[in-house]
Write a protein that holds these residues in place. Structure first.
Motif, PDB file in Angstrom:
ATOM      1  N   VAL A  67       0.828  -1.208   0.000  1.00  0.00           N
ATOM      2  CA  VAL A  67       0.000   0.000   0.000  1.00  0.00           C
ATOM      3  C   VAL A  67       0.862   1.259   0.000  1.00  0.00           C
ATOM      4  O   VAL A  67       0.636   2.193  -0.774  1.00  0.00           O
ATOM      5  CB  VAL A  67      -0.947  -0.003   1.215  1.00  0.00           C
ATOM      6  CG1 VAL A  67      -1.653   1.345   1.347  1.00  0.00           C
ATOM      7  CG2 VAL A  67      -1.980  -1.111   1.089  1.00  0.00           C
ATOM      8  N   CYS A  68       1.877   1.286   0.866  1.00  0.00           N
ATOM      9  CA  CYS A  68       2.700   2.497   1.000  1.00  0.00           C
ATOM     10  C   CYS A  68       3.539   2.771  -0.244  1.00  0.00           C
ATOM     11  O   CYS A  68       3.702   3.930  -0.643  1.00  0.00           O
ATOM     12  CB  CYS A  68       3.592   2.392   2.225  1.00  0.00           C
ATOM     13  SG  CYS A  68       2.697   2.513   3.789  1.00  0.00           S
ATOM     14  N   THR A 100       2.819   1.973  -3.280  1.00  0.00           N
ATOM     15  CA  THR A 100       1.988   2.283  -4.450  1.00  0.00           C
ATOM     16  C   THR A 100       1.187   3.569  -4.286  1.00  0.00           C
ATOM     17  O   THR A 100       1.045   4.348  -5.241  1.00  0.00           O
ATOM     18  CB  THR A 100       1.020   1.128  -4.749  1.00  0.00           C
ATOM     19  OG1 THR A 100       0.249   0.837  -3.582  1.00  0.00           O
ATOM     20  CG2 THR A 100       1.768  -0.117  -5.181  1.00  0.00           C
ATOM     21  N   VAL A 101       0.692   3.828  -3.087  1.00  0.00           N
ATOM     22  CA  VAL A 101      -0.194   4.982  -2.880  1.00  0.00           C
ATOM     23  C   VAL A 101       0.574   6.250  -2.518  1.00  0.00           C
ATOM     24  O   VAL A 101       0.266   7.337  -3.027  1.00  0.00           O
ATOM     25  CB  VAL A 101      -1.239   4.676  -1.785  1.00  0.00           C
ATOM     26  CG1 VAL A 101      -2.110   5.902  -1.512  1.00  0.00           C
ATOM     27  CG2 VAL A 101      -2.108   3.492  -2.201  1.00  0.00           C
ATOM     28  N   LEU A 156       1.845   8.674  -5.204  1.00  0.00           N
ATOM     29  CA  LEU A 156       0.775   9.464  -5.816  1.00  0.00           C
ATOM     30  C   LEU A 156       0.414  10.660  -4.940  1.00  0.00           C
ATOM     31  O   LEU A 156       0.174  11.766  -5.435  1.00  0.00           O
ATOM     32  CB  LEU A 156      -0.464   8.591  -6.036  1.00  0.00           C
ATOM     33  CG  LEU A 156      -0.269   7.342  -6.917  1.00  0.00           C
ATOM     34  CD1 LEU A 156      -1.552   6.524  -6.970  1.00  0.00           C
ATOM     35  CD2 LEU A 156       0.170   7.749  -8.311  1.00  0.00           C
ATOM     36  N   LEU A 157       0.387  10.460  -3.637  1.00  0.00           N
ATOM     37  CA  LEU A 157       0.050  11.550  -2.724  1.00  0.00           C
ATOM     38  C   LEU A 157       1.174  12.587  -2.642  1.00  0.00           C
ATOM     39  O   LEU A 157       0.910  13.794  -2.571  1.00  0.00           O
ATOM     40  CB  LEU A 157      -0.236  10.991  -1.325  1.00  0.00           C
ATOM     41  CG  LEU A 157      -1.441  10.053  -1.198  1.00  0.00           C
ATOM     42  CD1 LEU A 157      -1.556   9.548   0.230  1.00  0.00           C
ATOM     43  CD2 LEU A 157      -2.721  10.761  -1.622  1.00  0.00           C
TER      44      LEU A 157
END
Length: 338
Positions: A263-264, A266-267, A270-271
């Protein structure tokens, strides 16, 4: 249930510790105005949840070896289990995460050797390993020395983690998590709490540059306070109801640990690319991941006996296929248990 809940708390705490690493990997630059908040995160989490995680790993080794003896299995089963853990660590590193699984798997063989020694030796190794490496490294940091040799530094880190594991094994064998345990859980909590208070005051007064090192190198005492405090809290029905939602998170700790990495990595990129991410936003992201993973774990364990990686680990450990569906082959009264 207490071990599952405490393991769930530990996994949540590990994400809190690792979030700045994942942010930096995503190209994040810390806002100097957030330094105070990050220092408080270090104060509450850094090193403490490393201790809890390693302590519970030692507990898990005790429980697993007890099952092996009960089933008449050889130690080759234990060896397979730890080799698989090392391989999982390689995978986690390849995905971009901070990994402890490789070192845990390797240290598990040293812990196994310690379990054949008298228990006085085991607990002494636990206490010495938990305190002496941190003392030496903190004294070096605070002094005018140039630093310890790299090989000694790495050896001390391994000795530190092995010490935490040894304490977890010894405490579990003595019945720490049993309802009628004879270990002085309450007294241990109050003593470690009394010691933690001045440690935290010292950490805050030491200045921003030293907060990280002092928080990490004094973590064993607050970490033990967390373990015993959670055990005591879970004896009260109201606290048990509040914390019980984390038991599913803890039962799927292996899956959730690697899931955090996925999760970290990949996400967060983007953030970060969309703009500066404040400390409050980053901590909010941590909370969202923990809540989401807890909810998914609870849903998964309604239909399946174990998390996906826990199931694969068990199949590889015993070298046999184990049904995954909760209703298959045996009762699902305790879903998620190995």
């Amino acid at each position: 249930m207490s071990i599952d809940v405490i393991r769930g708390v530990a996994i949540a705490g590990i994400l809190l510790i690792n979030i700045t690493y994942f942010l930096r990997q995503a190209g994040w630059a810390a806002d100097p105005g957030d330094a105070v908040l990050w220092n408080f995160v270090d104060l509450a989490a850094l090193g403490k949840f490393h201790f809890v995680f390693a302590f519970l790993f030692g507990t898990g080794v005790f429980l697993f070896l007890s099952r092996l003896r009960a089933k008449g299995r050889s130690l080759w089963t234990y060896s397979r289990r730890m080799i698989i853990l090392i391989l999982a660590g390689v995978l986690n590193s390849a995905l971009g995460g901070i990994d402890v699984l490789m070192s845990y798997g390797a240290l598990a063989f040293l812990l196994l050797l310690l379990t054949f020694l008298p228990r006085s030796v085991l607990v002494t190794a636990g206490v010495v390993g938990s305190l002496v490496p941190d003392f030496l490294q903190l004294a070096t940091k605070l002094g005018a020395d140039a630093g310890l040799p790299p090989l000694l530094t790495v050896s001390l880190e391994f000795a530190r983690t092995l010490g935490h594991m040894s304490l977890g094994f010894w405490a579990a064998e003595r019945g720490l998590f049993d309802v009628g345990t004879r270990l002085p859980v309450k007294n241990t909590f109050f003593v470690t709490a009394a010691l933690t208070a001045p440690i935290w005051v010292w950490t805050l007064l030491a200045g921003t540059e030293l907060t990280h090192d002092i928080s990490f190198r004094t973590a064993a005492i607050p970490g033990l306070m967390y373990v015993t405090g959670l055990i005591l809290a879970l004896r009260h029905p109201r606290a048990e109801r509040v914390l019980s939602s984390l038991r599913f998170y803890g039962r799927m700790a292996f899956s959730n640990y690697l899931g955090q990495t996925v999760v970290c990595t990949t996400v967060l990129p983007l953030l970060v690319t969309s703009g500066r991410l404040s400390a409050v936003a980053a901590l909010g992201f941590c909370l969202a991941v923990i809540v989401l993973q807890s909810a998914c774990s609870a849903l998964w364990l309604r239909w399946f006996r174990q998390g996906p990686l826990e199931w694969a680990w068990r199949c590889g450990t015993y070298w046999e296929f184990t049904p995954l569906l909760a209703g298959s082959s045996r009762s699902a009264r305790n879903p998620g248990r190995p």
